[in-house]
Design an enzyme around this catalytic site. Structure first.
Site, PDB file in Angstrom:
ATOM      1  CB  SER A 156      -0.931  -0.012   1.200  1.00 40.00           C
ATOM      2  OG  SER A 156      -0.287   0.676   2.501  1.00 40.00           O
ATOM      3  CE  LYS A 157      -1.838   6.574  -3.356  1.00 37.24           C
ATOM      4  NZ  LYS A 157      -2.517   7.597  -3.903  1.00 37.24           N
TER       5      LYS A 157
END
Ligand code: GLU
Length: 523
Positions: free
Chosen positions: A280-281
């Protein structure tokens, strides 16, 4: 995802639309994550393969999530990756505007058409009323309460209120949203190119808001209206959007566009290297590698997240690595230029299962592309680093250095870090080499060999090597007796590329000077 029953029928690529038009539709809510770039890439490859068009649409209907600079970031990042756009906020095109906030007026008439035709309704509920409804349902044993066919009857909407009441509320300016009226117990089916048949029952879907009280559509309505009006033929996007796809199918149907429904292809997730969860970011630099194509500075906190570009990756390597995160060519060939990817790509060869991100492989790709680069190109990149370090050298010399070092490097900067001695004489000498290899007679031998070197007229690598070998033979010495000392005197290091190549490139004068300095300093 348990709402879905993915049947394993192999989907066939339907060809009801003549022109392929695909879109990459990011929301500018921050930097573009690796997964987003892969979505853009697969759209691009598919467009190129089929002679279609690649469109960039900026989905900025959620004004609360606007992040300054995010749109510029994604355009710059796509450009660095070599993903070219046919229509976009920058390139224009006949189906613009390409920024949803600029298409604002387009959506409301469609939402109202849905209300008129009985497929949607106005809802006036305040957030307190919505919270109360959820609490009530929870108390009644419903774990995740929804606004749906059951609860809507108890709420403030145009299905439960009288026509005159609804009219009154709208006329006096009460705030309202428009929700889709989800039918009871209907099966919605779609044949996803990657996942096969996906079937969901509407009993498991809620009355999603399609138009918000701020006058903006939600993602679902805007997405469908734009895909239709922009004549999108294939929707290729991340798997996280699969749960929304049945709703989109219904919107197409209710808007009377069922004939024009695009093909869907939902791409598998990208997992963290250990396979534990989605990359994920938020993983930022936490896992020891960048998750963004280019560096991103958070405009609010000033925090910097590293990018592949700034970390020294070549865009070709980054793209090749990304292409393989979910797709494979069905052969053992691993190195694909963008053109080769465009020729070989097919959605049928995109797998269903999630792809694990492999950082070592990413480095390997970079190494391969670095090796394949011409010495002129490498010299250009290395010159940048030399300049930053105050080193002046001519392009021809730098190119030759690159030739000697590229096999050992993963990044251009490695050639500077591991090859400083090509540009600056060593100021210190590797201790371990000195301790192990600089014996009592070493200085004498090196000094004698220096005299032999002085007599070489054509200072080529071959000639230096020939002279070195005959010197060893005459003195009945093994390689290990003198080579390490010769190396450390020229480079300061215990290892490196062919020493005869290095010496030849440094030239006779510099070689002798360095040998003399080493003879003075060591001992
Ligand atoms: N705006 C959505 C996103 O941020 C687009 C999803 C889609 O491609 O439909 O990913």
């Amino acid at each position: 995802m348990n709402n879905f029953e993915a049947l394993s029928l192999p989907p066939k690529l339907r060809t009801k639309m003549s022109e392929v038009r695909v879109r990459f539709a990011p929301s500018p809510t921050g930097p573009l994550h690796i997964g987003g770039v892969r979505t853009a890439l697969y759209n691009y490859l598919f467009a190129k393969k089929t002679g279609g068009k690649m469109i960039l649409r900026v989905e900025d209907t959620d004004q609360t999530r606007f992040v300054a600079g995010a749109e510029e970031y994604l355009i710059d990042a796509l450009r660095w990756c070599g993903i070219k756009l046919d229509e976009s906020v920058v390139d224009g095109g006949q189906f613009g505007p390409y920024r949803q906030s600029e298409r604002k007026e387009i959506y409301l008439p469609y939402a109202e058409q849905l209300v008129r035709n009985g497929f949607a309704y106005y809802a006036f509920d305040t957030s307190e009323e919505l919270t109360k409804m959820r609490e009530r349902m929870k108390a009644a044993g419903v774990p995740s309460p929804q606004y749906n066919a059951i609860t809507r009857t108890t709420m403030q909407n145009s299905l439960s209120l009288s026509v005159s009441e609804v009219k009154k509320r709208i006329e006096r300016g009460d705030s309202y949203v428009i929700r889709i009226k989800m039918p009871r117990n209907e099966e919605v089916k779609l044949n996803d190119i990657i996942r096969g048949w996906v079937v969901v029952n509407t009993n498991n879907m809620d009355d999603k808001v399609i138009f918000k009280s701020d006058g903006m559509p939600t993602y679902h309505l805007a997405n469908v209206v734009d895909d239709y009006t922009m004549k999108i033929s294939h929707v290729i996007r991340g798997e996280e959007w699969l749960p929304s796809a049945p709703l989109h199918v219904l919107l197409y149907r209710y808007l009377g566009w069922e004939e024009k429904i695009p093909e869907f292809a939902h791409l598998p997730l990208i997992l963290k290297p250990d396979g534990n969860g989605k990359l994920s970011k938020r993983d930022g630099d936490r896992l020891g590698f960048p998750v963004f194509p280019t560096e991103w500075t958070n405009p609010e906190t000033g925090d910097v997240s590293s990018g592949y570009r700034e970390s020294g990756y070549l865009p070709e390597a980054f793209i090749n690595m990304l292409a393989f995160l979910g797709w494979n060519p069905g052969t053992s060939k691993e190195l694909f230029s963008m053109n080769e990817l465009c020729e070989s790509f097919s959605l049928e060869r995109v797998g269903k299962s999630a792809a694990k991100f492999d950082f070592d492989k990413t480095r390997w790709f970079n190494q391969q592309y670095l090796r394949a680069k011409s010495k002129e190109d490498l010299a250009k990149d290395l010159q940048e680093i030399l300049k930053q370090n105050g080193v002046v050298a001519n392009d021809d010399y730098v190119g030759k250095v690159c030739e000697q070092l590229k096999e050992r490097a993963t990044f251009v900067r490695d050639m500077w870090e591991e090859g400083k001695y090509y540009f600056v004489a060593p100021t210190s000498y590797d201790e371990k080499t000195i301790r192990k290899k600089w014996k009592e007679d070493t200085s004498n031998l090196l000094s004698e060999f220096k005299n032999r070197i002085e007599a070489i007229s054509d200072f080529s690598s071959e000639n230096i090597e020939k002279e070195f070998k005959s010197f060893l033979e005459e003195n009945k010495l093994g390689m290990g007796k003198l080579l390490p000392a010769f190396r450390v005197s020229l480079t300061g290091l215990g290892m490196g590329p062919s020493l005869f190549d290095i010496s030849s490139l440094l030239g006779k004068e510099e070689t002798i000077k360095r040998m003399e300095t080493a003879l003075e300093k060591i001992n």
